[in-house]
Structure formats: C-alpha cells, structure tokens
Design a protein around this motif. Structure first.
Motif, PDB file in Angstrom:
ATOM      1  N   GLY A  73       0.794  -1.222   0.000  1.00  0.00           N
ATOM      2  CA  GLY A  73       0.000   0.000   0.000  1.00  0.00           C
ATOM      3  C   GLY A  73       0.825   1.270   0.000  1.00  0.00           C
ATOM      4  N   LEU A  74       2.173   1.151   0.020  1.00  0.00           N
ATOM      5  CA  LEU A  74       3.051   2.319   0.065  1.00  0.00           C
ATOM      6  C   LEU A  74       3.443   2.739  -1.347  1.00  0.00           C
ATOM      7  CD1 LEU A  74       4.702   4.296   1.852  1.00  0.00           C
ATOM      8  CD2 LEU A  74       6.593   2.648   1.698  1.00  0.00           C
ATOM      9  N   LYS A  75       3.366   4.051  -1.605  1.00  0.00           N
ATOM     10  CA  LYS A  75       3.672   4.585  -2.937  1.00  0.00           C
ATOM     11  C   LYS A  75       4.478   5.873  -2.782  1.00  0.00           C
ATOM     12  CE  LYS A  75       1.169   5.594  -7.263  1.00  0.00           C
ATOM     13  NZ  LYS A  75      -0.190   5.651  -7.862  1.00  0.00           N
ATOM     14  N   VAL A  76       5.631   5.975  -3.462  1.00  0.00           N
ATOM     15  CA  VAL A  76       6.483   7.163  -3.381  1.00  0.00           C
ATOM     16  C   VAL A  76       6.910   7.554  -4.788  1.00  0.00           C
ATOM     17  CG1 VAL A  76       7.324   6.626  -1.064  1.00  0.00           C
ATOM     18  CG2 VAL A  76       8.591   5.792  -3.045  1.00  0.00           C
ATOM     19  N   GLY A  77       7.005   8.869  -5.030  1.00  0.00           N
ATOM     20  CA  GLY A  77       7.436   9.358  -6.327  1.00  0.00           C
ATOM     21  C   GLY A  77       6.551  10.491  -6.796  1.00  0.00           C
ATOM     22  N   LYS A  78       6.537  10.698  -8.114  1.00  0.00           N
ATOM     23  CA  LYS A  78       5.681  11.710  -8.734  1.00  0.00           C
ATOM     24  C   LYS A  78       4.499  11.001  -9.386  1.00  0.00           C
ATOM     25  CE  LYS A  78       5.641  15.377 -12.225  1.00  0.00           C
ATOM     26  NZ  LYS A  78       6.354  15.978 -13.386  1.00  0.00           N
ATOM     27  N   PHE A  79       3.294  11.294  -8.895  1.00  0.00           N
ATOM     28  CA  PHE A  79       2.106  10.633  -9.428  1.00  0.00           C
ATOM     29  C   PHE A  79       0.876  11.493  -9.166  1.00  0.00           C
ATOM     30  CE2 PHE A  79       3.158   8.958  -5.243  1.00  0.00           C
ATOM     31  CZ  PHE A  79       1.984   9.130  -4.531  1.00  0.00           C
ATOM     32  N   TYR A  80      -0.225  11.111  -9.806  1.00  0.00           N
ATOM     33  CA  TYR A  80      -1.463  11.884  -9.703  1.00  0.00           C
ATOM     34  C   TYR A  80      -2.181  11.592  -8.387  1.00  0.00           C
ATOM     35  CZ  TYR A  80      -0.998  13.430 -14.516  1.00  0.00           C
ATOM     36  OH  TYR A  80      -0.531  14.026 -15.660  1.00  0.00           O
ATOM     37  N   ASN A  81      -2.612  12.656  -7.742  1.00  0.00           N
ATOM     38  CA  ASN A  81      -3.344  12.592  -6.491  1.00  0.00           C
ATOM     39  C   ASN A  81      -4.799  12.221  -6.752  1.00  0.00           C
ATOM     40  OD1 ASN A  81      -4.895  14.098  -4.094  1.00  0.00           O
ATOM     41  ND2 ASN A  81      -2.785  13.769  -3.444  1.00  0.00           N
ATOM     42  N   TRP A  82      -5.539  11.897  -5.681  1.00  0.00           N
ATOM     43  CA  TRP A  82      -6.980  11.623  -5.822  1.00  0.00           C
ATOM     44  C   TRP A  82      -7.722  12.823  -6.398  1.00  0.00           C
ATOM     45  CZ3 TRP A  82      -5.101  10.497  -0.594  1.00  0.00           C
ATOM     46  CH2 TRP A  82      -4.736   9.166  -0.425  1.00  0.00           C
ATOM     47  N   TRP A  83      -7.161  14.019  -6.252  1.00  0.00           N
ATOM     48  CA  TRP A  83      -7.821  15.199  -6.808  1.00  0.00           C
ATOM     49  C   TRP A  83      -7.860  15.184  -8.327  1.00  0.00           C
ATOM     50  CZ3 TRP A  83     -10.656  18.845  -4.321  1.00  0.00           C
ATOM     51  CH2 TRP A  83     -10.596  18.853  -2.925  1.00  0.00           C
ATOM     52  N   ASP A  84      -7.105  14.309  -8.951  1.00  0.00           N
ATOM     53  CA  ASP A  84      -7.163  14.189 -10.409  1.00  0.00           C
ATOM     54  C   ASP A  84      -8.412  13.458 -10.866  1.00  0.00           C
ATOM     55  OD1 ASP A  84      -5.806  14.441 -13.073  1.00  0.00           O
ATOM     56  OD2 ASP A  84      -5.882  12.250 -12.977  1.00  0.00           O
ATOM     57  N   ASP A  85      -9.032  12.681  -9.970  1.00  0.00           N
ATOM     58  CA  ASP A  85     -10.268  11.982 -10.318  1.00  0.00           C
ATOM     59  C   ASP A  85     -11.387  12.996 -10.530  1.00  0.00           C
ATOM     60  OD1 ASP A  85      -8.835   9.663  -9.914  1.00  0.00           O
ATOM     61  OD2 ASP A  85      -9.515   9.447  -7.841  1.00  0.00           O
ATOM     62  N   GLY A  86     -12.354  12.626 -11.309  1.00  0.00           N
ATOM     63  CA  GLY A  86     -13.491  13.514 -11.559  1.00  0.00           C
ATOM     64  C   GLY A  86     -14.620  12.742 -12.194  1.00  0.00           C
ATOM     65  N   LEU A  87     -15.604  13.452 -12.688  1.00  0.00           N
ATOM     66  CA  LEU A  87     -16.682  12.809 -13.426  1.00  0.00           C
ATOM     67  C   LEU A  87     -16.183  12.442 -14.820  1.00  0.00           C
ATOM     68  CD1 LEU A  87     -19.650  15.107 -12.326  1.00  0.00           C
ATOM     69  CD2 LEU A  87     -18.940  12.914 -11.351  1.00  0.00           C
ATOM     70  N   SER A  88     -16.901  11.578 -15.512  1.00  0.00           N
ATOM     71  CA  SER A  88     -16.407  11.032 -16.772  1.00  0.00           C
ATOM     72  C   SER A  88     -16.487  12.007 -17.933  1.00  0.00           C
ATOM     73  CB  SER A  88     -17.182   9.757 -17.126  1.00  0.00           C
ATOM     74  OG  SER A  88     -18.559  10.051 -17.319  1.00  0.00           O
ATOM     75  N   GLY A  89     -17.373  13.001 -17.856  1.00  0.00           N
ATOM     76  CA  GLY A  89     -17.517  13.970 -18.937  1.00  0.00           C
ATOM     77  C   GLY A  89     -16.493  15.084 -18.853  1.00  0.00           C
ATOM     78  N   GLU A  90     -16.700  16.119 -19.672  1.00  0.00           N
ATOM     79  CA  GLU A  90     -15.760  17.235 -19.742  1.00  0.00           C
ATOM     80  C   GLU A  90     -16.420  18.558 -19.365  1.00  0.00           C
ATOM     81  OE1 GLU A  90     -12.622  16.826 -20.281  1.00  0.00           O
ATOM     82  OE2 GLU A  90     -12.686  14.696 -20.841  1.00  0.00           O
ATOM     83  N   SER A  91     -17.471  18.495 -18.535  1.00  0.00           N
ATOM     84  CA  SER A  91     -18.159  19.719 -18.118  1.00  0.00           C
ATOM     85  C   SER A  91     -17.884  20.084 -16.671  1.00  0.00           C
ATOM     86  CB  SER A  91     -19.678  19.568 -18.321  1.00  0.00           C
ATOM     87  OG  SER A  91     -19.988  19.363 -19.684  1.00  0.00           O
ATOM     88  N   ASP A  92     -17.121  19.270 -15.952  1.00  0.00           N
ATOM     89  CA  ASP A  92     -16.844  19.541 -14.548  1.00  0.00           C
ATOM     90  C   ASP A  92     -15.424  20.072 -14.363  1.00  0.00           C
ATOM     91  OD1 ASP A  92     -16.490  16.526 -15.193  1.00  0.00           O
ATOM     92  OD2 ASP A  92     -15.116  16.901 -13.523  1.00  0.00           O
ATOM     93  N   GLU A  93     -15.230  20.845 -13.304  1.00  0.00           N
ATOM     94  CA  GLU A  93     -13.934  21.421 -12.926  1.00  0.00           C
ATOM     95  C   GLU A  93     -13.820  21.287 -11.409  1.00  0.00           C
ATOM     96  OE1 GLU A  93     -11.363  25.447 -14.048  1.00  0.00           O
ATOM     97  OE2 GLU A  93     -13.558  25.436 -14.207  1.00  0.00           O
TER      98      GLU A  93
END
Length: 352
Positions: A140-160
């Motif tokens: 469960g340990l992860k280190v380095g440069k990677f995308y945070n949970w904040w990169d998740d979103g809805l599947s379309g392209e209308s949300d920010e």
C-alpha cells in the motif's frame, strides 16, 4: 571398356564426395536453445516476463491529436491544435512483502516551436518531452511523482473539480476491495492558483500539503470523499463524488468546498456538478453535464470573488475501432459581471 570404366569411376568419386558432405551435416553443432517470452497473467493483460527474471513488464500509452476552441485559446486566436505522445513502462514483481511495482510515464507535447513542457495561462502547451509520472509502489506504500486523488473527476468534460493534482508524494492506501482509505504527504512546488478567466497566483517556494481520502463501491454505486490541506496558505478543501448505474447510463454527482485558496482547489469557494453518461451503443457514449460555481475565481492571493458562474455542455465519446477513439466536448460558460463563451475540443486518440 576404358570409357565404361571411366564413367563408373567418376560416379564412385561423386558418391564419395556426397557421402562426405552428408557426414559433415550430421556432425554440425546444434544451435543454442532459444528462450521464448512468457506471458505473465498475474497482474492483468499485456504483461510478459523479462527473459531470465521473474519481473513482469508491460508497455502502454497513446498518441493524441486535439484541437481546442475558445476565446483567446492561443494568443488572440480562438483555436489551437496540438499533438501529444504518452509512453508508459510498468514493471511488477511478486515479493514476500507484496507486489513491487515500478512505473515510468513519459509525455511529449508538440504544439508550437516553444521549448516548454507545461501549459501556459493561455492554454498553449509548448513543445517538449518530460516525465509525467515516476513512482515505486510496494503493497500500500507509494512514493514518487504521481497523480493525487484530486485528479479523479466525473467522466464527462463539463466539470472542474480540482486545481492541481500532480505532486511528488509519499502515500499509503489500505485497500480491501470494496473499501479503501489512504493518506498522502505532498510537496507543493510551483503551484498555480486561480483560473484562466480571473488570473493566476503562483507559489515559488516548496511547501507541504496533506491529502486523505476514503472510498467504497457497492454494486453499481461508488463513493469517494477526499480532502486536502495546504499548510502554507492555511486553507483546505473537501470533495465528494458519487456515481450510480441508473437505466441505460451512469449518474454522477459531485460537490466541493474550499475554506480559501489552496493548492488542491482554488477555482471557486464551492461548486456542485452533475452528469448522466448515456451508453447509447457499445461504441457511443453521450454525456450531458453541468456545474454551478459559488464565488468563482480569485481576486487576491487568498480571497474568492463575489461572482457566481455556471457551465453546461455535452461530451460525446465514440470508439471507432479497437485502440482508436474520438471525443468531442462543447461547453457554454457564463459568469456574473463577465462575458459568456463557448469552449470545447475535438480529439482523436490511438491507445495501445
């Protein structure tokens, strides 16, 4: 008789030579045995064993051509085209401590003659190759440069629903399958706050943030609750995303709130978003969506404006054939005391 003896002698000589050649072919050295590449099915499709090791390897990525449109998308032009190449190397090995993973993702943007690998406030991507992600993961340990949970979103392209989501981090996640929980310590370096409509405020110093999240999946319903706190600005934000399979598609709902401008969310003080992804056919998905922003944009280093805003649009995804897809997004944006505009893009992508 002399001629007959000569012919018989010649035939005997030829037979002797042929016999010698045949004998030579029999005693020739055999080729070295070849080691064939073995398929590794322990970590999903596409993996194979690196010859001579027990490490599994997978290559992946995509090539994308996209044209964006919107006001002043590239200088004073209302459109801008670019090409992107993504190449990923994924290695995994079973160990006594769990699965050991190493991941490298290279990204190249080809937009203009400018040798820059990051997007500017005008949306221009420049041109260059850089490391998009690179991390080590063990259990469960992860280190380095990677995308945070904040990169998740809805599947379309209308949300920010985020402002920044790619950090150098140390993260631990407990994953029980239908439930997960995790915490991440993130380096906040070179962070841009705000948006292209109201301007950007940049942090040049290295700072620290903490993000945490929990999630669950129950049949066709998924929930994700995450939060982030920026210690330098002493502000935080929290976000909930929920999706559920209903009828011929998937309903997605989200809400986000920020106590003030911070590295994780600085678009508005609060926002709510909704979409419905309609699976029209096996190849076609149509996703109408909308978002409402309260106190949109920054007017100072920490303060949001008094202007509300809203966005509505539609995203169309079409699978042309295996590995080749197209996406079209069109959005209408309106803000108090400001000009409305239409934005979007047309994309063609070859994935492998």
């Amino acid at each position: 008789m002399n001629i007959k003896s000569l012919l018989i002698g010649s035939a005997a000589a030829l037979a002797a030579v042929s016999g010698a050649q045949a004998a030579d072919a029999i005693v020739a050295a055999e080729p070295e045995p070849m080691e064939y590449v073995r398929v590794c099915d322990a970590f999903g499709t596409g993996f194979f064993y690196i010859p001579g090791t027990e490490t599994c390897l997978k290559f992946g990525g995509y090539v994308r051509f996209q044209t964006d449109f919107g006001r002043n998308k590239s200088g004073t032009s209302d459109w801008d085209s670019f090409t992107r190449a993504q190449f990923e190397i994924d290695t995994r090995t079973d160990t006594e401590l769990g699965a050991l993973r190493g991941f490298i993702g290279f990204r190249g943007n080809a937009d203009s003659g400018v040798g820059s690998s990051t997007a500017s406030s005008s949306g221009n991507l420049g041109s260059g190759v850089f490391v998009d992600q690179a991390f080590i993961e063990l259990g469960g340990l992860k280190v380095g440069k990677f995308y945070n949970w904040w990169d998740d979103g809805l599947s379309g392209e209308s949300d920010e629903l985020s402002s920044n989501a790619l950090f150098n981090s140390i993260r631990y996640v407990y994953d029980a399958g239908s439930f997960w929980a995790g915490v991440s310590v993130d380096e906040l370096e070179g962070i841009s706050l705000g948006n292209s409509t109201t301007g950007f405020f940049n942090e040049t110093d290295n700072n620290v943030g903490i993000s945490a999240g929990v999630g669950a999946k129950l049949d066709a319903v998924s929930l994700q609750l995450i939060g982030g706190y920026d210690f330098d600005r002493e502000n935080g934000s929290i976000r909930l995303i929920a999706t559920a399979g209903i009828g011929p598609g998937t309903l997605g709902l989200s809400g986000v709130w920020a106590s003030g401008a911070n590295a994780y969310y600085s678009v508005s003080e609060w926002a709510v978003a909704a979409e419905y992804a309609i699976k029209a056919t096996d190849k076609l998905t149509i996703t109408p969506g909308a978002q409402y922003y309260g106190s949109y944009g920054l007017v100072s280093w920490d303060d949001f404006s008094d202007n509300d805003a809203w966005k509505a649009g539609v995203t169309v995804d079409y699978k042309i054939t295996s590995g080749l897809s197209a996406k079209v997004a069109v959005n209408y944006f309106d803000i108090d005391n400001g000009d409305d505009q239409v934005t979007g893009f047309v994309r063609l992508q070859r994935s492998f």
